[in-house]
Motif scaffolding. Structure first.
Motif, short mmCIF file in Angstrom:
data_model
loop_
_atom_site.label_atom_id
_atom_site.label_comp_id
_atom_site.label_asym_id
_atom_site.label_seq_id
_atom_site.Cartn_x
_atom_site.Cartn_y
_atom_site.Cartn_z
N ALA A 130 -11.27 1.39 38.19
CA ALA A 130 -11.47 2.51 37.55
C ALA A 130 -10.42 2.76 36.55
CB ALA A 130 -11.22 3.71 38.62
N ALA A 131 -9.41 2.10 36.72
CA ALA A 131 -8.19 2.35 35.71
C ALA A 131 -8.26 1.30 34.56
CB ALA A 131 -6.65 1.96 36.42
N GLN A 132 -9.04 0.27 34.70
CA GLN A 132 -9.26 -0.82 34.02
C GLN A 132 -10.48 -1.03 33.41
OE1 GLN A 132 -6.88 -4.14 35.57
NE2 GLN A 132 -5.17 -3.02 35.83
N PHE A 133 -11.31 -0.14 33.32
CA PHE A 133 -12.94 -0.11 33.15
C PHE A 133 -13.22 -0.60 31.90
CE2 PHE A 133 -17.27 1.05 33.18
CZ PHE A 133 -17.80 0.30 34.36
N THR A 134 -12.52 0.01 30.90
CA THR A 134 -12.72 -0.31 29.53
C THR A 134 -13.28 -1.83 28.90
OG1 THR A 134 -11.43 1.76 29.01
CG2 THR A 134 -12.11 0.01 27.07
N GLY A 135 -14.10 -1.78 28.33
CA GLY A 135 -14.51 -3.29 28.15
C GLY A 135 -15.54 -3.70 29.01
#
Length: 275
Positions: A130-135
């Motif tokens: 959830a904290a690193q979903f970008t991309g």
């Protein structure tokens, strides 16, 4: 106000999407239904929004319903949903990588728009994802009107939606198996072959790592055909035959794997030569 969304099934994928949709204001998480009240309450705590419910009978109508359940539960969950709430004009979508949106036929029969959204990554640690979903790439398919709503929502949480052919959904999912699971199997064969030559496992891993890492980097930088090297790429099939025989004598299963990989590798070499 954001459209209301009911989350049915809240494992790792459902929880992550629920949290991100709520955090970015894409959807108003209305209710969360899982196999038990405690797990639904845990999911609500993770998502940070919504009310936990005990069964389909408690569900309220919503603009969007996300079925984040196991593959074998998609059709039954969809049927239960269609019996519990009016679906005409709403969107129902699931997150399976192996199954297409046609598994939501009960919802479509009830007047809903249907789709599937498959985030292409591991969800072993939901908080980290959830904290690193970008991309994150998401394979999407389904009714155009449903995707017209879901695509901007996915983009808002940092995803990169990629349209896929629903009729090839199983082949699409197999791509991830080739890129991940079977890659590990092939590397295991390499490590065991090194060990068969008397090289300790730890040393074998260090020897194989630069070969594997450089090959993968070249594939993603140049394409698979251009990245191919070795005896098949050189047309040295005498060496290939000797290796195949030796590997088969050492380990029959690994020899069969070697043999099976020769024809597709030879085809890849022909593509390389044709460039």
């Amino acid at each position: 106000m954001a459209p209301a969304l009911n989350l049915i099934g809240a494992g790792h994928v459902g929880r992550v999407l629920g949290r991100l949709f709520a955090r970015h204001g894409c959807f108003d998480i209305q209710q969360v239904l899982t196999r038990s009240a405690p797990s639904a309450q845990e999911a609500v705590a993770f998502v940070g929004a919504g009310d936990a419910v005990d069964g389909y009978a408690q569900l309220l109508p919503a603009a969007v319903h996300l079925l984040a359940v196991g593959d074998d539960q998609i059709a039954p969950a969809c049927e239960a949903l269609a019996q519990a709430v009016p679906l005409r004009g709403s969107i129902v979508f699931h997150c399976s990588g192996a199954l297409a949106s046609d598994r939501l036929q009960a919802a479509r029969d009830a007047g809903a728009l249907v789709a599937s959204v498959h985030p292409i990554r591991s969800f072993a640690d939901p908080a980290a994802v959830a904290a690193q979903f970008t991309g994150t790439f998401c394979g999407v398919e389904g009714d155009a009107a449903a995707l017209a709503v879901l695509t901007p929502a996915l983009q808002a949480i940092g995803a990169q939606p990629v349209p896929i052919d629903a009729s090839a959904k199983t082949v699409y999912h197999a791509a991830a198996v080739f890129a991940s699971n079977y890659l590990v199997t092939v590397l295991d064969a390499a490590l065991r072959a090194y060990q068969a030559a008397g090289i300790p496992e730890e040393v074998a891993r260090r020897m194989a790592q630069p070969l594997a890492a450089e090959s993968m980097a070249n594939v993603f930088r140049l394409g698979a055909a251009a990245a191919l090297s070795g005896p098949v790429a050189r047309g040295d099939f005498a060496t290939v035959a000797r290796q195949q025989q030796a590997v088969g004598e050492w380990d029959a299963a690994t020899g069969a794997l070697y043999q099976a990989l020769v024809p597709p590798t030879a085809e890849l070499a022909r593509r390389k030569a044709g460039k």
